[in-house]
Scaffold this active site. Sequence first.
Site, PDB file in Angstrom:
ATOM      1  N   ASP A 258       0.840  -1.199   0.000  1.00  0.00           N
ATOM      2  CA  ASP A 258       0.000   0.000   0.000  1.00  0.00           C
ATOM      3  C   ASP A 258       0.876   1.251   0.000  1.00  0.00           C
ATOM      4  OD1 ASP A 258      -2.585   1.281   0.121  1.00  0.00           O
ATOM      5  OD2 ASP A 258      -2.094   1.861   2.178  1.00  0.00           O
ATOM      6  N   HIS A 295      -1.706   3.798  -1.344  1.00  0.00           N
ATOM      7  CA  HIS A 295      -1.659   4.383  -0.005  1.00  0.00           C
ATOM      8  C   HIS A 295      -3.084   4.724   0.473  1.00  0.00           C
ATOM      9  CE1 HIS A 295       1.317   6.556   2.844  1.00  0.00           C
ATOM     10  NE2 HIS A 295       0.220   6.221   3.513  1.00  0.00           N
TER      11      HIS A 295
END
Length: 330
Positions: A258, A295
């Site tokens: 991520d 993210h």
Amino acid sequence: MHVTFFSTKVYDRQFFEAANASAGHTFKFLESPLHAHTVTLAEGSKAVCVFVNDVVNESVLQGLRKAGTELVALRCAGFNNVDIKAATALGIKVVRVPAYSPYSVAEHTVALILTLNRKTHRAYNRVKEGNFSLNGLMGFDLHGRTVGLIGLGKIGLVTAQILTGFGCRVLGHDLRESEEAAAIGVAFTDLDTLYAKSDIISLHCPLTPQTYHLVNEEAIAKMKDGVMLINTSRGAIVDTKAVIKGLKSEKIKYLGLDVYEEEADLFFEDLSNKVIQDDVFMRLLSFNNVLITGHQGFFTTDALQRIAQVTLQNISDFEQGRPLANDVTL
């Protein structure tokens, strides 16, 4: 207090304006990130609010001080992008949001694990095309597998709770042993043992000089063949080129990210009509056993509400001269 926000999106405005209804601050929202060429945009703001990929080095801090800024409010937990020593020397306070919602990141971690294991992303695309073949979609039971967690802070502990619920054996490593982790059933161990015994390794530690490229060629060599590696913490904890070698040799059989160490030029933007120039990132995308999200681990309504509330509380405390509970300056 007048606050200039850098690197803002529509959702930032939404949650901060809602949280500000009772706080009474005034905001200037900028889509531009903070760096040496945009620091003058903070002119007249006693506080600036920044995010994970904004550049807050010594020269930027000097520019902020010249612009009249006295407070840098991070709307995130990590502060590795801020030169804390320089901020302290310049008399600029730096505050953060240490624990907005550990559940958001922990649950996203488990989502990456489940998706990589059961290949639901690939199955979804197949079924949409009328392909109901199961070839290549085989996974494994999480029950009975060993998961190693590097970092046993709030997010690591929630991740451990979830995984023990699946029936996993959880190993943990941190700078100090945690009674709370032991109560969950986490077995504290050294890194070498964690590497050697874990079927899945998930990273939940901050980025510091000590954790920079913690997962490198040497560390990967100590891991089990066919290990699953997950990173939802900070990109530079992983040496991306070393991980690519591990994927090519099949030492790493699954990779879920991520975060990415060069994400500042990529994440949070729509680049679908552009040619991505990062060859290392594009090499990662070429593997069918790699899953990357941009993210978004923090991205839940609960987390964003909490981030806005705590950030504005930090700003109000500074304005009114109260102790700063989330101060990270020296």
